[in-house]
Design a protein around this motif. Structure first.
Motif, short mmCIF file in Angstrom:
data_model
loop_
_atom_site.label_atom_id
_atom_site.label_comp_id
_atom_site.label_asym_id
_atom_site.label_seq_id
_atom_site.Cartn_x
_atom_site.Cartn_y
_atom_site.Cartn_z
N ALA A 234 -6.67 6.82 6.99
CA ALA A 234 -6.32 6.07 8.20
C ALA A 234 -7.41 5.10 8.63
CB ALA A 234 -6.00 7.03 9.34
N ASP A 235 -8.47 4.98 7.87
CA ASP A 235 -9.56 4.08 8.22
C ASP A 235 -9.07 2.63 8.17
OD1 ASP A 235 -12.67 3.90 8.58
OD2 ASP A 235 -12.15 2.39 7.08
N ARG B 50 7.29 8.63 -4.55
CA ARG B 50 7.30 7.18 -4.65
C ARG B 50 7.42 6.58 -3.25
NH1 ARG B 50 6.10 8.63 -8.91
NH2 ARG B 50 6.80 7.94 -10.98
N ALA B 51 6.85 5.39 -3.09
CA ALA B 51 6.99 4.61 -1.85
C ALA B 51 6.51 5.39 -0.62
CB ALA B 51 8.44 4.18 -1.65
N GLU B 52 5.37 6.10 -0.77
CA GLU B 52 4.76 6.79 0.37
C GLU B 52 3.54 5.98 0.80
OE1 GLU B 52 3.16 11.26 1.60
OE2 GLU B 52 4.13 10.89 -0.33
N TYR B 53 3.50 5.61 2.08
CA TYR B 53 2.41 4.76 2.57
C TYR B 53 1.08 5.50 2.49
CZ TYR B 53 5.69 1.26 4.23
OH TYR B 53 6.66 0.30 4.29
N LEU B 54 0.02 4.72 2.21
CA LEU B 54 -1.28 5.32 2.00
C LEU B 54 -1.82 6.00 3.26
CD1 LEU B 54 -3.65 5.66 -0.02
CD2 LEU B 54 -4.59 3.51 0.83
N ASP B 55 -1.60 5.40 4.43
CA ASP B 55 -2.16 5.98 5.66
C ASP B 55 -1.44 7.25 6.08
OD1 ASP B 55 0.14 4.73 6.27
OD2 ASP B 55 -0.63 3.56 7.95
N ASP B 56 -0.32 7.58 5.41
CA ASP B 56 0.39 8.83 5.71
C ASP B 56 -0.01 9.96 4.77
OD1 ASP B 56 1.77 7.55 7.72
OD2 ASP B 56 3.45 6.99 6.41
N ILE B 57 -0.89 9.66 3.83
CA ILE B 57 -1.29 10.65 2.82
C ILE B 57 -2.53 11.40 3.28
CG2 ILE B 57 -2.12 10.91 0.44
CD1 ILE B 57 -0.47 8.51 -0.31
N GLY B 58 -2.56 12.69 2.97
CA GLY B 58 -3.75 13.51 3.22
C GLY B 58 -4.04 13.75 4.68
N GLN B 59 -2.99 13.77 5.51
CA GLN B 59 -3.15 14.09 6.94
C GLN B 59 -4.19 13.18 7.61
OE1 GLN B 59 -4.00 18.28 7.18
NE2 GLN B 59 -2.01 18.89 6.33
N LEU C 146 0.83 -1.21 0.00
CA LEU C 146 0.00 0.00 0.00
C LEU C 146 0.85 1.25 0.00
CD1 LEU C 146 -2.94 -0.96 2.44
CD2 LEU C 146 -2.79 -1.21 -0.04
N ARG C 147 1.92 1.24 -0.80
CA ARG C 147 2.74 2.42 -1.01
C ARG C 147 2.52 2.91 -2.44
NH1 ARG C 147 8.58 0.29 0.86
NH2 ARG C 147 7.85 -1.38 -0.54
#
Length: 602
Positions: A281-282, A268-277, A248-249
């Motif tokens: 995170a659900d 690149r390689a940014e985790y989904l739960d770290d995106i959009g503040q 999920l990156r």
């Protein structure tokens, strides 16, 4: 990319097929020609051998016969060394066997087979006379033996038949030699053509290979251009799209995703739960996305409320599916986001409107119940005075007895008729009211049976009249049977009623299947007709275009027809001319009628 790969695979298959075809032409075709030539040569040799065997058998048969005759002649000449009896017996034993062999050899040639049959007949007759000559010789009848021998030579000549049979075999042999020569020439021609075909196929293979190489180079260029166009389209789409790896990156995001969640398009390689503040995170959503990657389960229309990078709370619908990479065994996740905030607000408004509508439905139901109670009350309260008026008019008529004068009798009759007419009007008005409130009981309705029923009912009321009917075959429709029965009884009853002053009534009931798929029914008559200037009054309640003294009625039947047909989703109209008759039309859907709007009966 996938399309380019498919084209490459297809080109490779075509190239392989071309090579196989070339091998077939170059190697297999000459082999097949040579093999066919060898087989035909063997067949020709066998036919030549068979022709020689036919000739040899004919000569042997003739030799056996002639040897038998010569042996008998030596016996008649008192040759001490003659073996006439043994020679004749050998001929009688060998000649039938030789004829059988000859029959088998010429079984495939009708002409030769016919000649062999003739030869068999001649041989059998000649051998029979030779046998007779031998027997006469044994009985010391030399003269009879000589005569039998001469008869055998004169009556059963074998030279001509044997010559024809040998000549036929020689002719067939000559034909077979010519066929062999032609076969040799054909084989040479086929080999020459095969050599030419080999050259052509090799040329085609070379040319096709060169073209395929050129096409492949052009396909690779086109594939690179297609990738570039795909990236342009991906970036131009206003729906947020992201490509994630199995952890999920992010691997790829488009401009809309970057703008909505504040992530760089080059990241690149940014985790989904770290995106959009924390917008992603659900935990339930992340578990669902992992299930898509692990179990290849597609995620459809997952609704989520997110606070995006601009601080706005949005209602989004998320879809995800797993994709398999061509250059890697690890799958990737295609994630799409649809902003349905506006739709959610509309749905909320729809829910509120539905709630208000349910309240209105309850109010309408209450009003309908009140109207039903009112109708019952009006019916009961109006009928009671009418019954009193009718009863006391009858009592008054009985009280006056036979001494009542004509005027008083007429007045009492008017009172009685008016009260009965008022009671009928109340009943008709109640029926008209119920037609607007009752639920449709939809079922398959045979219009033919309803027309026949209405026709018999109308005829029973005027048994002394002459009516000519023309009724078309009627279809089966979907509707309320009782209501449609009322329609036909009113329309056909009116046609019978308004033709009452004609000598012969002509009434036609017809149907047409329109282009829109609806059935159009028509009832025509040659009766009184009406003025088209007043056609709008025909279907009104208690509206009449003729005097009650001319044609009885309350003027509510056509109003009932219009209400029933309208509830079935159809329409009603009429055409007429005074003194020239009228035509009443109505339409019904050929399928289940639409749900008509219910209204409150007046």
């Amino acid at each position: 990319m996938i399309r380019g790969t498919v084209r490459q695979v297809a080109a490779l298959r075509w190239r392989t097929g071309g090579l196989l075809l070339a091998v077939l032409v170059i190697v297999a075709l000459p082999y097949m020609i040579m093999r066919g030539g060898s087989r035909q040569a063997l067949d020709a040799g066998e036919l030549v051998t068979r022709a020689a065997e036919v000739q040899a058998l004919v000569y042997r048969i003739a030799d056996q016969t002639y040897d038998s005759e010569a042996a008998i002649q030596h016996l008649l000449a008192d040759d001490p060394y003659a073996r006439g009896e043994e020679t004749v017996q050998n001929a009688e034993r060998l000649v039938p066997n030789l004829l059988d062999q000859l029959h088998r050899l010429v079984a495939d040639n009708a002409e030769q087979e016919h000649l062999v049959e003739q030869l068999s007949a001649v041989e059998n007759g000649r051998l029979a006379l030779l046998h007779q000559a031998l027997q006469r010789y044994k009985h010391n009848d030399a003269i009879g033996a000589g005569q039998a021998l001469r008869d055998a030579g004169n009556l059963f000549r074998i030279d001509d038949i044997a010559s024809r049979l040998v000549g036929s075999a020689e002719l067939q042999l000559q034909h077979r030699r010519e066929a062999a020569q032609q076969l040799s020439r054909d084989s040479s021609t086929a080999l020459a053509l095969t050599a030419i075909a080999q050259l052509v196929m090799l040329t085609i293979v070379v040319v096709v290979s060169e073209r395929q190489i050129g096409k492949r180079l052009r396909a690779e260029i086109g594939e690179r251009q297609a990738v570039q166009r795909s990236q342009m389209i991906l970036q131009a789409v206003r729906e947020p799209i992201a490509l994630l790896d199995n952890s999920l990156r992010t691997l790829l995001v488009n401009a809309a995703f970057s703008e909505l969640y504040g992530v760089s398009e080059d990241s690149r390689a940014e985790y989904l739960d770290d995106i959009g503040q924390g917008a992603w995170a659900d935990e339930v959503l992340q578990q669902r996305l992992r299930d898509v990657l692990l179990r290849d389960r597609e995620l459809w229309d997952y609704e989520l409320t997110q606070r995006t990078i601009d601080g706005v709370e949005r209602h989004v619908v998320i879809n995800a599916r797993r994709l398999q990479q061509q250059d890697s065994e690890n799958p990737v996740l295609l994630l799409t986001v649809s902003d349905v905030t506006a739709r959610a607000l509309v749905e909320q408004q729809v829910k509120e409107l539905n709630h208000q509508l349910e309240g209105k439905v309850v109010q309408i139901s209450d009003v309908n119940r009140e109207l039903e109670a009112f109708s019952y009350s009006v019916s009961h309260d109006l009928r009671a005075p009418l019954r009193h008026i009718t009863a006391f008019a009858q009592k008054l008529e009985l009280h006056l007895g036979d001494d009542v004068d004509v005027t008083t009798h007429h007045y009492l009759g008017v009172i009685r008729d008016a009260s009965q007419r008022m009671a009928q009007l109340i009943d008709d008005l109640l029926v008209f009211s119920r037609l607007g409130r009752g639920a449709l009981r939809l079922q398959a309705v045979d219009m033919q049976s309803l027309v026949d029923e209405a026709r018999m009912l109308a005829e029973s009321e005027v048994p002394d009249r002459h009516i000519e009917w023309q009724v078309d075959p009627m279809p089966v429709v979907v509707g309320d049977e009782n209501m449609l029965r009322t329609v036909w009884q009113n329309l056909i009853g009116n046609a019978v009623k308004y033709t009452g002053q004609t000598r012969t009534a002509y009434i036609r009931v017809s149907v047409e299947h329109g282009e829109s798929g609806d059935f159009e029914f028509t009832v025509s008559d040659n009766g009184a007709g009406f003025d088209m200037r007043y056609v709008d009054k025909l279907f009104g309640v208690f509206q009449r275009l003729h005097k009650a003294s001319e044609f009885p009625g309350n003027g509510i039947g056509l109003a009932n027809v219009q209400r029933i047909v309208s509830r079935h989703g159809g329409r009603v109209w009429a055409e007429g001319e005074p003194g020239q008759g009228a035509q009443f039309h109505f339409t019904l859907s050929a399928v289940e009628p639409p749900v008509a709007n219910e209204w409150v009966s007046p």
